[in-house]
Design a protein around this motif. Structure first.
Motif, PDB file in Angstrom:
ATOM      1  N   VAL A   1     -20.837  39.475  13.381  1.00  0.00           N
ATOM      2  CA  VAL A   1     -21.349  40.806  13.749  1.00  0.00           C
ATOM      3  C   VAL A   1     -21.866  41.524  12.503  1.00  0.00           C
ATOM      4  O   VAL A   1     -21.237  41.532  11.455  1.00  0.00           O
ATOM      5  CB  VAL A   1     -20.315  41.714  14.455  1.00  0.00           C
ATOM      6  CG1 VAL A   1     -20.244  41.431  15.923  1.00  0.00           C
ATOM      7  CG2 VAL A   1     -18.968  41.614  13.778  1.00  0.00           C
TER       8      VAL A   1
ATOM      9  N   LYS B   1     -20.476  43.631   9.528  1.00  0.00           N
ATOM     10  CA  LYS B   1     -19.744  44.747  10.123  1.00  0.00           C
ATOM     11  C   LYS B   1     -18.244  44.624   9.876  1.00  0.00           C
ATOM     12  O   LYS B   1     -17.476  45.542  10.156  1.00  0.00           O
ATOM     13  CB  LYS B   1     -20.014  44.780  11.634  1.00  0.00           C
ATOM     14  CG  LYS B   1     -19.545  46.062  12.302  1.00  0.00           C
ATOM     15  CD  LYS B   1     -19.896  46.080  13.777  1.00  0.00           C
ATOM     16  CE  LYS B   1     -19.521  47.427  14.397  1.00  0.00           C
ATOM     17  NZ  LYS B   1     -19.886  47.521  15.811  1.00  0.00           N
ATOM     18  N   ILE B   2     -17.825  43.457   9.378  1.00  0.00           N
ATOM     19  CA  ILE B   2     -16.390  43.234   9.204  1.00  0.00           C
ATOM     20  C   ILE B   2     -15.958  43.807   7.859  1.00  0.00           C
ATOM     21  O   ILE B   2     -16.377  43.342   6.802  1.00  0.00           O
ATOM     22  CB  ILE B   2     -16.068  41.727   9.277  1.00  0.00           C
ATOM     23  CG1 ILE B   2     -16.609  41.142  10.577  1.00  0.00           C
ATOM     24  CG2 ILE B   2     -14.567  41.502   9.175  1.00  0.00           C
ATOM     25  CD1 ILE B   2     -16.108  41.841  11.826  1.00  0.00           C
TER      26      ILE B   2
ATOM     27  N   GLY C   1     -10.492  43.801   7.836  1.00  0.00           N
ATOM     28  CA  GLY C   1     -11.279  43.195   8.898  1.00  0.00           C
ATOM     29  C   GLY C   1     -11.617  44.003  10.127  1.00  0.00           C
ATOM     30  O   GLY C   1     -12.158  43.465  11.083  1.00  0.00           O
TER      31      GLY C   1
ATOM     32  N   ARG D   1     -14.138  26.997   6.390  1.00  0.00           N
ATOM     33  CA  ARG D   1     -14.422  27.829   7.552  1.00  0.00           C
ATOM     34  C   ARG D   1     -14.712  29.292   7.240  1.00  0.00           C
ATOM     35  O   ARG D   1     -15.557  29.902   7.877  1.00  0.00           O
ATOM     36  CB  ARG D   1     -13.206  27.824   8.463  1.00  0.00           C
ATOM     37  CG  ARG D   1     -13.212  26.803   9.509  1.00  0.00           C
ATOM     38  CD  ARG D   1     -11.842  26.785  10.168  1.00  0.00           C
ATOM     39  NE  ARG D   1     -11.262  25.471  10.004  1.00  0.00           N
ATOM     40  CZ  ARG D   1     -11.520  24.485  10.838  1.00  0.00           C
ATOM     41  NH1 ARG D   1     -12.281  24.669  11.877  1.00  0.00           N
ATOM     42  NH2 ARG D   1     -11.002  23.291  10.635  1.00  0.00           N
ATOM     43  N   LEU D   2     -13.956  29.822   6.287  1.00  0.00           N
ATOM     44  CA  LEU D   2     -14.065  31.260   6.053  1.00  0.00           C
ATOM     45  C   LEU D   2     -15.234  31.606   5.146  1.00  0.00           C
ATOM     46  O   LEU D   2     -15.470  32.756   4.837  1.00  0.00           O
ATOM     47  CB  LEU D   2     -12.762  31.794   5.447  1.00  0.00           C
ATOM     48  CG  LEU D   2     -11.525  31.564   6.319  1.00  0.00           C
ATOM     49  CD1 LEU D   2     -10.262  32.003   5.610  1.00  0.00           C
ATOM     50  CD2 LEU D   2     -11.684  32.310   7.638  1.00  0.00           C
TER      51      LEU D   2
ATOM     52  N   PRO E   1     -12.052  40.199   5.039  1.00  0.00           N
ATOM     53  CA  PRO E   1     -10.972  40.392   4.068  1.00  0.00           C
ATOM     54  C   PRO E   1     -10.962  39.308   2.991  1.00  0.00           C
ATOM     55  O   PRO E   1     -11.393  38.183   3.233  1.00  0.00           O
ATOM     56  CB  PRO E   1      -9.697  40.281   4.919  1.00  0.00           C
ATOM     57  CG  PRO E   1     -10.122  40.415   6.315  1.00  0.00           C
ATOM     58  CD  PRO E   1     -11.540  40.023   6.399  1.00  0.00           C
TER      59      PRO E   1
ATOM     60  N   PRO F   1     -13.886  46.420  12.435  1.00  0.00           N
ATOM     61  CA  PRO F   1     -15.317  46.661  12.430  1.00  0.00           C
ATOM     62  C   PRO F   1     -15.612  48.009  11.759  1.00  0.00           C
ATOM     63  O   PRO F   1     -15.053  49.030  12.150  1.00  0.00           O
ATOM     64  CB  PRO F   1     -15.679  46.718  13.911  1.00  0.00           C
ATOM     65  CG  PRO F   1     -14.518  46.139  14.641  1.00  0.00           C
ATOM     66  CD  PRO F   1     -13.320  46.388  13.791  1.00  0.00           C
TER      67      PRO F   1
ATOM     68  N   LEU G   1     -16.750  33.640  20.773  1.00  0.00           N
ATOM     69  CA  LEU G   1     -16.023  34.847  20.364  1.00  0.00           C
ATOM     70  C   LEU G   1     -15.634  34.772  18.887  1.00  0.00           C
ATOM     71  O   LEU G   1     -15.754  35.749  18.146  1.00  0.00           O
ATOM     72  CB  LEU G   1     -14.771  35.016  21.239  1.00  0.00           C
ATOM     73  CG  LEU G   1     -14.363  36.459  21.512  1.00  0.00           C
ATOM     74  CD1 LEU G   1     -15.490  37.249  22.129  1.00  0.00           C
ATOM     75  CD2 LEU G   1     -13.124  36.506  22.383  1.00  0.00           C
ATOM     76  N   ASN G   2     -15.183  33.581  18.460  1.00  0.00           N
ATOM     77  CA  ASN G   2     -14.822  33.422  17.049  1.00  0.00           C
ATOM     78  C   ASN G   2     -16.038  33.615  16.161  1.00  0.00           C
ATOM     79  O   ASN G   2     -15.954  34.212  15.084  1.00  0.00           O
ATOM     80  CB  ASN G   2     -14.262  32.026  16.784  1.00  0.00           C
ATOM     81  CG  ASN G   2     -13.003  31.758  17.567  1.00  0.00           C
ATOM     82  OD1 ASN G   2     -12.514  32.634  18.268  1.00  0.00           O
ATOM     83  ND2 ASN G   2     -12.486  30.555  17.458  1.00  0.00           N
TER      84      ASN G   2
ATOM     85  N   ILE H   1     -18.812  35.281  16.857  1.00  0.00           N
ATOM     86  CA  ILE H   1     -19.235  36.688  16.873  1.00  0.00           C
ATOM     87  C   ILE H   1     -18.324  37.516  15.974  1.00  0.00           C
ATOM     88  O   ILE H   1     -18.768  38.393  15.236  1.00  0.00           O
ATOM     89  CB  ILE H   1     -19.225  37.249  18.317  1.00  0.00           C
ATOM     90  CG1 ILE H   1     -20.313  36.570  19.141  1.00  0.00           C
ATOM     91  CG2 ILE H   1     -19.445  38.762  18.322  1.00  0.00           C
ATOM     92  CD1 ILE H   1     -20.300  36.910  20.610  1.00  0.00           C
ATOM     93  N   ALA H   2     -17.007  37.180  16.014  1.00  0.00           N
ATOM     94  CA  ALA H   2     -16.057  37.949  15.209  1.00  0.00           C
ATOM     95  C   ALA H   2     -16.377  37.854  13.727  1.00  0.00           C
ATOM     96  O   ALA H   2     -15.962  38.698  12.945  1.00  0.00           O
ATOM     97  CB  ALA H   2     -14.634  37.461  15.463  1.00  0.00           C
ATOM     98  N   LYS H   3     -17.104  36.803  13.320  1.00  0.00           N
ATOM     99  CA  LYS H   3     -17.486  36.711  11.907  1.00  0.00           C
ATOM    100  C   LYS H   3     -18.899  37.199  11.659  1.00  0.00           C
ATOM    101  O   LYS H   3     -19.223  37.690  10.574  1.00  0.00           O
ATOM    102  CB  LYS H   3     -17.394  35.248  11.434  1.00  0.00           C
ATOM    103  CG  LYS H   3     -15.976  34.788  11.186  1.00  0.00           C
ATOM    104  CD  LYS H   3     -15.937  33.566  10.282  1.00  0.00           C
ATOM    105  CE  LYS H   3     -16.681  32.398  10.896  1.00  0.00           C
ATOM    106  NZ  LYS H   3     -16.565  31.190  10.055  1.00  0.00           N
TER     107      LYS H   3
END
Ligand code: HEM
Ligand code: FES
Lengths: 552, 370
Positions: free
Chosen positions: B265, B295-296, B301, B199-200, B364, B303, B258-259, B261-263
């Motif tokens: 962006v 952006k992360i 982590g 996943r990561l 991270p 932005p 949302l998940n 996008i959180a990765k």
């Protein structure tokens, strides 16, 4: 059995008797109602912590009546019109609802937050009082350990609390939590997946906020409540420590009776605490979540700061150099791991081990009920101030951008300043503090030997002026003479060549070295009877002093 | 807790010190005056307590305390009155103005009620209570040796009676039975979340590019985070500035937007092409100097949301990691250890598109990252 004072009102007597018939409670009340409570301003710090916790329980319960711990996405249409039409989680929407539609809701939210800040601040101050006076010494080590656990739990509870409203600031806090979790070797990513129920922030089913909610309102407060109760019961059973004074001794405690004096005072104190948090919440704004907006993983508000008790972690993360090791297909993020665990590990671990370490080094296995003046234990006081400096510097480093801005220095320079200061500061603080303690000891010795200046100038027949010294007042003398002077060290081997106990082997060697360090430079303060007229030290005092001598 | 022989003291324990030499604060330079500056907590009696009350002063104090209690009463009544009578006017409290007003009134009256009571009780204690200090024995906490010994015996006797010392088989099988029982709850926690798997390692950019390529396109369009407007190269032609983009379709097509996008962006920056490092130019992932980075922040982590045009530095506001946009987002300062991963860009029909996922995991570091 139940003969209370003849004039007790019927209702009181009736209910006391009712209880007593069933529980035998009057025995307990009789024994404890007049319990003596020694008094000192610093003894109130623990009370502030206790009462802020009560306030947290009350206001927190109020908040749960409307708060919806849900990450379900809604489109806001409510009375905070600026956010109308904005997508947000139900949690955030309900926190807005509490603030703007529930009367008194904003007040309760703010009191809850202020009380959380006060709770942590009071715990810290209380711990410092206990440390610097040596009140953690035998028999009170257990309460010291409980205190440390309470502090840690308070931090976690606060972090989870301000994560609940799911605003931009709290989301950033969670993001950092996730990044730190990932850095844990071996199990980090598993911990991350298991906490969030999948990937940040929503997981597979939006489990995070509900989980934090349960931890925040049930599990952690439950544990805190149990520990606070144990803390109070142990304190009650062991009796409070007392500041050295003429009236206190190791054998006797002197103070005003619990009922009615202490009871009334502590009741007033609860109201002060509630009144002050209410006042702060009336006149100041804390955590205005509506200004931050809902959480958005791509956004961040500049200059956002966590609650003050998280500042150390923040500071440690900021000043750590960017070390990372990658080998054999694995990555070890020292740049995250070290700041996340080491500073607090040192502070909490060190604090937890300290009473036992001190007992080992000094070989002092006696019980202590009258505390020690900080100056009379220069090593302890020095180490304490060094720890405070360490913590304080990290805490300041957590605001290095603010400092850089305020003092017009380059940001990078502040980081470098803190990287150096974090090592140099505590050492310097230790040395300076120890010197100050010894200086104060010297002055105490002089006061006992020569008395104090009276302000009366006398002229001798030859015309010389001098100030007349008079003996110090008895109660001050008792305070000064509470110092326990260092004893000459026992020789390492006795007459027949047998080593003194506890000095054998490398550990014995270390112990005797540390022991020497503990009392090094000690200035003896003793009454050599210059002003022979007063010897009326109280019995208890003397008994205490003799006991001191004996048990080495 | 078996104490309190209650030496309720009469004469021999005076809370107040009798006269004597001039006092001074222990530990501060001696003020040569007649001032008494004992530390407050030196069990000096609260003023008035423990003494015969001067009835006149007591009456005065009583009146002061009573007035404070009346004030507290009035404040609580005002609290209730405001709540019932005024806070709900015109259909209730809604919005920021009324919330502020209610905060002021409710908070103000509540503060007054608590503080007036607190001060009142304090004065009561200090001026009106006649309690004397008491002295109590501090008993040794430990039991005496005889008790300890006798309990040790009781303990052993019990153990012997139970047979646990004599019958090791019982003991061992009991431990055996208990061990897995302790582990079972841990097993129960397994469904807290999925395993990390891969996943990561990838972001939604990869899937979006794949879908685009399946439709015969070069890559997926970049849309502005928030408005979802696709970006043309010409929209972003002048150097300076920074915008946040996500892959087109991320909200419609992904299961947990949302998940994702959180990765996914990404920041888009236009750096002057002549400023770009040779290494970056060799990569060729820019479009006329327009470059895209995750952006992360690779620290923990946040932005990385700040861009300084003059130095071309990207700054993460959380712990100030600083990345050089002209040199593949190399770390120039701060706690982050790795550059922000770069996204390969290209131009298609005048639009900016991404032609692949980030080449390495974003955000991270983690143990399995390698
Ligand atoms: C040591 C104990 C506690 C600490 C340090 C603490 C701290 C916090 C903090 C800092 C917040 C964020 C408040 C904000 O929105 O500004 C919060 C929120 C909250 N707390 Fe607590 N809390 C504690 C105990 C409790 C208890 C016992 C309950 C309930 C029984 C509770 C219920 C809540 C709820 C429902 C929220 C979310 C509501 C909101 O933010 O508007 N808390 N807590
Ligand atoms: S998260 Fe970016 S510097 Fe720490």
């Amino acid at each position: 059995m139940s003969q209370t004072a003849p004039a007790a009102p019927k209702a009181v007597e009736g209910s006391l008797n009712f209880l007593d018939d069933r529980l035998g409670s009057t025995n307990f009340f009789k024994r404890n109602a007049r319990k003596a409570f020694p008094d000192h301003w610093s003894f109130m710090l623990g009370e502030i912590a206790l009462y802020s916790f009560v306030i947290l329980l009350l206001t927190g319960t109020f908040l749960t009546l409307w708060f919806k711990p849900s990450m379900h996405e809604v489109i806001y249409e409510g009375s905070y019109t600026k956010l109308n039409g904005v997508k947000m989680s139900e949690a955030y929407a309900s926190a807005l609802h509490i603030s703007f539609d529930v009367r008194g809701g904003l007040l309760m939210r703010q009191i809850h937050h202020w009380a959380a800040v006060l709770f942590m601040a009071a715990i810290m101050a209380h711990m410092l009082r206990v440390f610097f006076t040596g009140a953690y010494r035998k028999p009170r080590e257990l309460n010291w350990l409980i205190g440390i656990v309470l502090f840690t739990l308070g931090m976690v509870e606060g972090l989870f609390g301000y994560s609940l409203p799911d605003d931009l600031l709290s989301g950033t806090g969670l993001r950092i939590t996730q990044g730190v979790l990932e850095a844990v070797p071996l199990v980090g990513t598993y911990g991350y997946m298991f906490l969030f129920g999948g990937e940040f922030p929503e997981g597979n089913h939006g489990d995070l906020i509900p989980r934090l909610f349960t931890l925040h309102v049930l599990l952690i407060p439950g544990v805190i409540l149990a520990l606070v109760t144990a803390h109070m019961m142990i304190m009650w059973h062991q009796k409070h420590t007392a500041m050295p004074s003429r009236n206190q001794s190791e054998k006797q405690v002197y103070g005003y009776p619990f009922y009615p004096v202490f009871m009334a005072k502590t009741g007033a104190f609860f109201m002060f605490t509630f009144g002050v948090t209410a006042l702060l919440s009336t006149v100041t704004q804390i955590n205005p979540i509506w200004l931050y907006g809902p959480y958005d993983p791509g956004a961040i508000s500049a200059g956002s700061q966590p609650d003050f008790y998280m500042g150390v972690l923040e500071g440690a993360l900021r000043i750590m150099p960017n070390w990372e090791i990658t080998a054999w297909g694995h990555t070890l993020s020292l740049n995250v791991l070290i700041p996340a665990t080491l500073p607090l590990g040192i502070v909490f671990g060190g604090a937890a081990a300290w009473p036992f370490l001190e007992r080992w080094v000094t070989g002092d296995n006696r019980s202590h009920h009258v505390v020690e003046r900080p100056r009379n234990a220069p090593v302890r006081t020095g180490v304490g101030v060094a720890a405070v400096t360490f913590y304080g510097l990290l805490w300041l480093a957590g605001a290095n951008d603010v400092l850089a801005d305020k003092f017009h220095v380059e940001l990078f320079k502040t980081t470098w300043f803190f990287r150096v200061a974090i090592f140099a500061g505590p050492i310097l603080a230790y040395i300076v503090t120890k010197r100050i303690c010894l200086g104060l000891q010297r002055r105490d010795a002089a006061v006992i030997d020569h008395g104090v200046e009276s302000g009366i100038i006398v002229m001798s027949p030859e015309g010389k002026f001098s100030e007349r010294h008079v003996p110090v007042r008895e109660e001050e003398k008792a305070v000064i003479l509470s110092k326990e002077n260092a004893k000459p060290e026992a020789p390492a081997v006795d007459g027949s060549g047998i080593p003194a106990p506890g000095t054998k082997g490398p550990m014995g060697f270390l112990r005797s070295r540390l022991n020497r360090g503990w009392t090094l430079d000690d200035i003896p303060v003793e009454d050599r009877g210059h002003h022979g007229e007063h010897h009326e030290v109280e019995e208890g005092e003397r008994a205490g002093a003799e006991q001191k001598e004996l048990s080495r | 807790m078996s104490d309190n022989k209650d030496h309720s003291t009469g004469g021999e324990q005076q809370p107040r010190e009798e006269g004597g030499a001039p006092g001074r604060v222990v530990g501060t330079p001696s003020p040569a005056a007649e001032r008494r500056l004992l530390p407050e907590g030196d069990t000096a009696a609260p003023e008035g307590a423990g003494e015969e009350l001067d009835e006149q002063a007591a009456k005065r104090a009583e009146r002061v305390v009573a007035s404070l209690f009346v004030l507290a009463f009035a404040a609580s009544v005002a609290f209730i009155a405001y709540y019932i009578g005024w806070s709900g006017r015109d259909g209730g409290m809604h919005g920021i103005e009324r919330a502020r007003e209610s905060n002021l009134w409710l908070g103000g009256t509540m503060t007054l009620a608590f503080l007036a009571m607190a001060v009142g009780i304090t004065i009561w204690v200090r001026r009106l209570m006649t309690s004397q200090p008491v002295v109590q024995e501090r008993h040794e906490l430990r039991a005496d040796d005889a008790t300890r010994e006798s309990f040790a015996k009781t303990f052993l006797e019990g153990a012997q009676e139970s047979g646990i010392t004599k019958r090791p088989l019982l003991r061992r099988t009991l431990l055996l039975a208990a061990a897995p029982l302790g582990l079972a709850p841990l097993v129960l926690l397994r469904d807290l979340g999925p395993l990390p798997e891969k996943r990561l390692r990838h972001t939604y950019w990869g899937e979006a590019v794949r879908r685009a390529k399946a439709q015969g396109k070069k890559g997926v369009r970049l849309v502005v985070d928030g408005t979802n407007k696709p970006l043309k190269v010409s929209d972003f032609a002048t150097p300076g500035g920074m915008i946040t983009v996500v892959p087109e379709g991320i909200e419609e097509h992904s299961e947990h937007p949302l998940n994702e996008i959180a990765k996914a962006v990404t920041i888009l920056i236009n750096v002057p092409p002549d400023k770009m490092s040779p290494r970056m130019r060799a990569r060729g992932w820019d479009v006329n100097g327009i470059v895209a980075y995750s952006k992360i922040c690779t620290h923990v982590g946040c932005p990385a949301a700040l861009y300084e045009q003059t130095t071309h530095h990207i700054l993460c506001p959380c712990h100030q990691s600083t990345f050089d946009a002209t040199d593949a987002a190399k770390v120039v300062f701060g706690p982050a250890a790795r550059p922000l991963p770069q996204l390969p860009l290209a131009e298609e029909d005048g639009y900016l598109v991404a032609t692949g996922d980030f080449p390495e995991p974003i955000g991270p570091s983690f143990w399995e990252r390698g």
